[in-house]
Every structure is written in structure tokens, then in C-alpha cells.
Design a protein around this motif. Structure first.
Motif, PDB file in Angstrom:
ATOM      1  N   PRO A  96       4.657  31.040  -2.624  1.00  0.00           N
ATOM      2  CA  PRO A  96       4.464  29.779  -3.349  1.00  0.00           C
ATOM      3  C   PRO A  96       3.748  30.026  -4.679  1.00  0.00           C
ATOM      4  CG  PRO A  96       3.173  29.796  -1.300  1.00  0.00           C
ATOM      5  CD  PRO A  96       3.921  31.081  -1.370  1.00  0.00           C
ATOM      6  N   VAL A  97       4.339  29.495  -5.756  1.00  0.00           N
ATOM      7  CA  VAL A  97       3.754  29.665  -7.087  1.00  0.00           C
ATOM      8  C   VAL A  97       3.063  28.395  -7.564  1.00  0.00           C
ATOM      9  CG1 VAL A  97       5.306  31.510  -7.812  1.00  0.00           C
ATOM     10  CG2 VAL A  97       5.957  29.117  -8.202  1.00  0.00           C
ATOM     11  N   ALA A  98       3.387  27.268  -6.928  1.00  0.00           N
ATOM     12  CA  ALA A  98       2.778  25.999  -7.306  1.00  0.00           C
ATOM     13  C   ALA A  98       2.899  25.027  -6.144  1.00  0.00           C
ATOM     14  CB  ALA A  98       3.455  25.425  -8.544  1.00  0.00           C
ATOM     15  N   PHE A  99       2.024  24.021  -6.172  1.00  0.00           N
ATOM     16  CA  PHE A  99       2.115  22.960  -5.175  1.00  0.00           C
ATOM     17  C   PHE A  99       1.670  21.654  -5.807  1.00  0.00           C
ATOM     18  CE2 PHE A  99      -2.329  23.955  -4.914  1.00  0.00           C
ATOM     19  CZ  PHE A  99      -2.964  22.793  -4.501  1.00  0.00           C
ATOM     20  N   GLY A 100       2.077  20.573  -5.165  1.00  0.00           N
ATOM     21  CA  GLY A 100       1.653  19.250  -5.616  1.00  0.00           C
ATOM     22  C   GLY A 100       1.539  18.336  -4.416  1.00  0.00           C
ATOM     23  N   ASN A 101       0.549  17.454  -4.447  1.00  0.00           N
ATOM     24  CA  ASN A 101       0.356  16.473  -3.383  1.00  0.00           C
ATOM     25  C   ASN A 101       0.815  15.115  -3.892  1.00  0.00           C
ATOM     26  OD1 ASN A 101      -0.795  18.392  -1.656  1.00  0.00           O
ATOM     27  ND2 ASN A 101      -2.790  18.116  -2.587  1.00  0.00           N
ATOM     28  N   LEU A 102       1.730  14.497  -3.144  1.00  0.00           N
ATOM     29  CA  LEU A 102       2.339  13.242  -3.571  1.00  0.00           C
ATOM     30  C   LEU A 102       2.238  12.175  -2.498  1.00  0.00           C
ATOM     31  CD1 LEU A 102       5.634  14.852  -4.908  1.00  0.00           C
ATOM     32  CD2 LEU A 102       3.744  14.029  -6.307  1.00  0.00           C
ATOM     33  N   THR A 103       1.975  10.946  -2.909  1.00  0.00           N
ATOM     34  CA  THR A 103       2.043   9.807  -1.998  1.00  0.00           C
ATOM     35  C   THR A 103       3.516   9.462  -1.789  1.00  0.00           C
ATOM     36  OG1 THR A 103       2.005   8.181  -3.774  1.00  0.00           O
ATOM     37  CG2 THR A 103      -0.145   8.902  -2.890  1.00  0.00           C
ATOM     38  N   ARG A 104       3.809   8.531  -0.884  1.00  0.00           N
ATOM     39  CA  ARG A 104       5.199   8.082  -0.675  1.00  0.00           C
ATOM     40  C   ARG A 104       5.787   7.563  -1.988  1.00  0.00           C
ATOM     41  NH1 ARG A 104       7.200   7.800   4.148  1.00  0.00           N
ATOM     42  NH2 ARG A 104       8.931   6.484   3.576  1.00  0.00           N
ATOM     43  N   THR A 105       5.029   6.723  -2.674  1.00  0.00           N
ATOM     44  CA  THR A 105       5.527   6.136  -3.919  1.00  0.00           C
ATOM     45  C   THR A 105       5.785   7.220  -4.957  1.00  0.00           C
ATOM     46  OG1 THR A 105       4.345   4.078  -3.461  1.00  0.00           O
ATOM     47  CG2 THR A 105       4.997   4.475  -5.746  1.00  0.00           C
ATOM     48  N   GLN A 106       4.871   8.164  -5.080  1.00  0.00           N
ATOM     49  CA  GLN A 106       5.053   9.256  -6.047  1.00  0.00           C
ATOM     50  C   GLN A 106       6.260  10.122  -5.682  1.00  0.00           C
ATOM     51  OE1 GLN A 106       1.119  10.896  -5.584  1.00  0.00           O
ATOM     52  NE2 GLN A 106       0.409  10.018  -7.539  1.00  0.00           N
ATOM     53  N   MET A 107       6.477  10.332  -4.386  1.00  0.00           N
ATOM     54  CA  MET A 107       7.617  11.142  -3.956  1.00  0.00           C
ATOM     55  C   MET A 107       8.929  10.435  -4.285  1.00  0.00           C
ATOM     56  SD  MET A 107       7.782  13.291  -0.525  1.00  0.00           S
ATOM     57  CE  MET A 107       9.257  13.578   0.400  1.00  0.00           C
ATOM     58  N   HIS A 108       8.986   9.137  -4.062  1.00  0.00           N
ATOM     59  CA  HIS A 108      10.170   8.377  -4.461  1.00  0.00           C
ATOM     60  C   HIS A 108      10.368   8.471  -5.978  1.00  0.00           C
ATOM     61  CE1 HIS A 108      11.824   6.266  -0.994  1.00  0.00           C
ATOM     62  NE2 HIS A 108      10.610   5.965  -0.576  1.00  0.00           N
ATOM     63  N   ALA A 109       9.284   8.345  -6.729  1.00  0.00           N
ATOM     64  CA  ALA A 109       9.361   8.394  -8.195  1.00  0.00           C
ATOM     65  C   ALA A 109       9.866   9.760  -8.655  1.00  0.00           C
ATOM     66  CB  ALA A 109       7.998   8.088  -8.808  1.00  0.00           C
ATOM     67  N   LEU A 110       9.364  10.824  -8.046  1.00  0.00           N
ATOM     68  CA  LEU A 110       9.803  12.169  -8.395  1.00  0.00           C
ATOM     69  C   LEU A 110      11.290  12.342  -8.114  1.00  0.00           C
ATOM     70  CD1 LEU A 110       8.178  14.583  -9.504  1.00  0.00           C
ATOM     71  CD2 LEU A 110       8.195  15.513  -7.208  1.00  0.00           C
ATOM     72  N   ASN A 111      11.751  11.800  -6.994  1.00  0.00           N
ATOM     73  CA  ASN A 111      13.176  11.822  -6.663  1.00  0.00           C
ATOM     74  C   ASN A 111      13.997  11.174  -7.781  1.00  0.00           C
ATOM     75  OD1 ASN A 111      13.918  13.155  -4.397  1.00  0.00           O
ATOM     76  ND2 ASN A 111      14.061  11.367  -3.097  1.00  0.00           N
ATOM     77  N   GLY A 112      13.503  10.029  -8.277  1.00  0.00           N
ATOM     78  CA  GLY A 112      14.193   9.330  -9.344  1.00  0.00           C
ATOM     79  C   GLY A 112      14.268  10.155 -10.612  1.00  0.00           C
ATOM     80  N   LEU A 113      13.172  10.826 -10.958  1.00  0.00           N
ATOM     81  CA  LEU A 113      13.149  11.653 -12.166  1.00  0.00           C
ATOM     82  C   LEU A 113      14.117  12.838 -12.055  1.00  0.00           C
ATOM     83  CD1 LEU A 113       9.291  11.666 -12.816  1.00  0.00           C
ATOM     84  CD2 LEU A 113      11.040  10.459 -14.154  1.00  0.00           C
ATOM     85  N   ILE A 114      14.137  13.461 -10.887  1.00  0.00           N
ATOM     86  CA  ILE A 114      15.055  14.591 -10.678  1.00  0.00           C
ATOM     87  C   ILE A 114      16.502  14.101 -10.727  1.00  0.00           C
ATOM     88  CG2 ILE A 114      15.829  16.316  -8.997  1.00  0.00           C
ATOM     89  CD1 ILE A 114      12.862  16.440  -8.039  1.00  0.00           C
ATOM     90  N   THR A 115      16.777  12.979 -10.077  1.00  0.00           N
ATOM     91  CA  THR A 115      18.129  12.420 -10.076  1.00  0.00           C
ATOM     92  C   THR A 115      18.578  12.059 -11.493  1.00  0.00           C
ATOM     93  OG1 THR A 115      17.827  11.593  -7.827  1.00  0.00           O
ATOM     94  CG2 THR A 115      19.593  10.592  -9.114  1.00  0.00           C
ATOM     95  N   ASP A 116      17.674  11.494 -12.295  1.00  0.00           N
ATOM     96  CA  ASP A 116      18.004  11.173 -13.691  1.00  0.00           C
ATOM     97  C   ASP A 116      18.463  12.411 -14.456  1.00  0.00           C
ATOM     98  OD1 ASP A 116      17.322   8.536 -13.257  1.00  0.00           O
ATOM     99  OD2 ASP A 116      15.382   8.669 -14.308  1.00  0.00           O
ATOM    100  N   GLN A 117      17.788  13.533 -14.237  1.00  0.00           N
ATOM    101  CA  GLN A 117      18.172  14.768 -14.932  1.00  0.00           C
ATOM    102  C   GLN A 117      19.496  15.320 -14.399  1.00  0.00           C
ATOM    103  OE1 GLN A 117      16.651  15.817 -17.752  1.00  0.00           O
ATOM    104  NE2 GLN A 117      15.493  13.930 -17.421  1.00  0.00           N
ATOM    105  N   ALA A 118      19.736  15.169 -13.100  1.00  0.00           N
ATOM    106  CA  ALA A 118      21.019  15.606 -12.527  1.00  0.00           C
ATOM    107  C   ALA A 118      22.160  14.784 -13.107  1.00  0.00           C
ATOM    108  CB  ALA A 118      20.980  15.498 -11.007  1.00  0.00           C
ATOM    109  N   ILE A 119      21.913  13.506 -13.366  1.00  0.00           N
ATOM    110  CA  ILE A 119      22.934  12.650 -13.988  1.00  0.00           C
ATOM    111  C   ILE A 119      23.184  13.114 -15.421  1.00  0.00           C
ATOM    112  CG2 ILE A 119      23.380  10.302 -14.835  1.00  0.00           C
ATOM    113  CD1 ILE A 119      21.872   9.332 -12.266  1.00  0.00           C
ATOM    114  N   LYS A 120      22.117  13.405 -16.164  1.00  0.00           N
ATOM    115  CA  LYS A 120      22.273  13.932 -17.529  1.00  0.00           C
ATOM    116  C   LYS A 120      23.067  15.232 -17.545  1.00  0.00           C
ATOM    117  CE  LYS A 120      18.176  12.023 -19.714  1.00  0.00           C
ATOM    118  NZ  LYS A 120      16.840  12.294 -20.253  1.00  0.00           N
ATOM    119  N   ALA A 121      22.844  16.043 -16.517  1.00  0.00           N
ATOM    120  CA  ALA A 121      23.541  17.329 -16.419  1.00  0.00           C
ATOM    121  C   ALA A 121      25.005  17.169 -16.035  1.00  0.00           C
ATOM    122  CB  ALA A 121      22.838  18.217 -15.401  1.00  0.00           C
ATOM    123  N   GLU A 122      25.371  15.973 -15.578  1.00  0.00           N
ATOM    124  CA  GLU A 122      26.734  15.688 -15.127  1.00  0.00           C
ATOM    125  C   GLU A 122      27.153  16.626 -13.996  1.00  0.00           C
ATOM    126  OE1 GLU A 122      29.196  15.759 -18.659  1.00  0.00           O
ATOM    127  OE2 GLU A 122      28.291  13.921 -19.419  1.00  0.00           O
TER     128      GLU A 122
END
Length: 167
Positions: free
Chosen positions: A121-147
Motif C-alpha cells: 500500500p502506497v496510500a490510504f484514505g478514510n471515507l464516510t458513506r457520503t464521501q465514498m458515494h461522492a468519490l464514486n461520482g468523481l471517478i465515474t465523471d472521469q470515466a465518462i470523459k474518457a469515453e
């Protein structure tokens, strides 16, 4: 191992990867990580699975209601994101390729562990449920940009899992 406190995501068209920039509380301390198309798919599916299976509100409800609650939590999380248009400072060091992510469920949060090619492991992060959902959204947004077409694949996975629970 660096503790990530804030996350930025950028699709890098030249490398056809998402670059995660994780900032720490320590001044001028950050880690840049490459997330491939395959890893993006795994991350979104894994985090959705963990969020779905750990929600105490949905333990005894039907799959359809579980999905509705999951969707509601996701939509609510998108309102909490602090989206800032900012210039990201490039660094000379090549981002670290992520080959594995573990998500550990702890009493009040989820711990994400990011592993490099040496399976350390090179990094870690602690996320609440809301933050985890938000992170999912940010990753999905970039996957959409990547087509990359992952949103269709993820929707299909969720539908297939729902169908399995019904039968």
C-alpha cells in the motif's frame, strides 16, 4: 504510506488513464496515482458492492428498494462535493500505477488502501458513506470523459445482480 485527505481526478488523454492526485494534511505532500480503465471498473463495482452490503437501512428490504436508497444516497452525496476549477501543478515524477485497491469496512468509515505494482500500500484514505458515494461520482465523471463506456457496463452489472436476487 501517505494518508489522502483530498482527492482530485483528471483524465489524461495521452496516457488514457485517470490521474488521481491525493493531497495530505502535510504541507506540499501529495501522491499522484494512475488508474487504468480496468481498475476504474473494479473501483466503481467494488465500492458500490461495499456500500450496498453495509447499509444498515437496507438489510431487510427488497433489491428494488435497496437500489432506490443507494441512488438517493449517491444523489445526496453529489451535493456535498466541493468542485473547484483549479490549476493542478504538474510534477516531474511519474504517477504510481495502482494495481489493487482494498476497501475495509470500519465502524464509522471505510478505509481505502491503494497498492502499487510491488503489492505494497502506497496510500490510504478514510471515507464516510457520503464521501465514498461522492468519490464514486468523481471517478465515474472521469470515466465518462474518457469515453470508456464503463457507465453502461456498471449499470449492466447492477441490473444482473438485481436479477440474481429476484430469482
Amino acid at each position: 504510506m501517505l494518508e489522502i485527505k483530498t482527492y482530485s481526478f483528471i483524465y489524461n488523454q495521452i496516457n488514457d488513464r485517470i490521474q488521481l492526485i491525493g493531497n495530505s494534511k502535510i504541507a506540499d505532500s501529495r501522491i499522484d496515482l494512475w488508474i487504468t480503465r480496468r481498475m476504474t471498473h473494479i473501483l466503481i463495482k467494488l465500492s458500490n458492492d461495499v456500500l450496498g452490503s453495509t447499509n444498515p437501512k437496507t438489510l431487510h428490504l427488497s433489491p428494488d428498494i435497496n437500489q432506490e436508497i443507494h441512488s438517493f444516497e449517491f444523489q445526496r452525496s453529489q451535493q456535498t462535493i466541493k468542485s473547484e476549477a483549479q490549476t493542478i501543478t504538474l510534477i516531474d515524477k511519474e504517477p504510481t500505477l495502482i494495481i489493487k485497491v482494498d476497501i475495509k469496512t470500519l465502524p464509522n468509515y471505510f478505509e481505502w488502501l491503494f497498492y502499487d505494482i510491488s503489492d505494497v500500500p502506497v496510500a490510504f484514505g478514510n471515507l464516510t458513506r457520503t464521501q465514498m458515494h461522492a468519490l464514486n461520482g468523481l471517478i465515474t465523471d472521469q470515466a465518462i470523459k474518457a469515453e470508456w463506456g464503463l457507465t453502461h457496463a456498471i449499470n449492466k452489472i447492477e441490473k444482473d445482480e438485481k436479477d440474481k436476487k429476484i430469482h
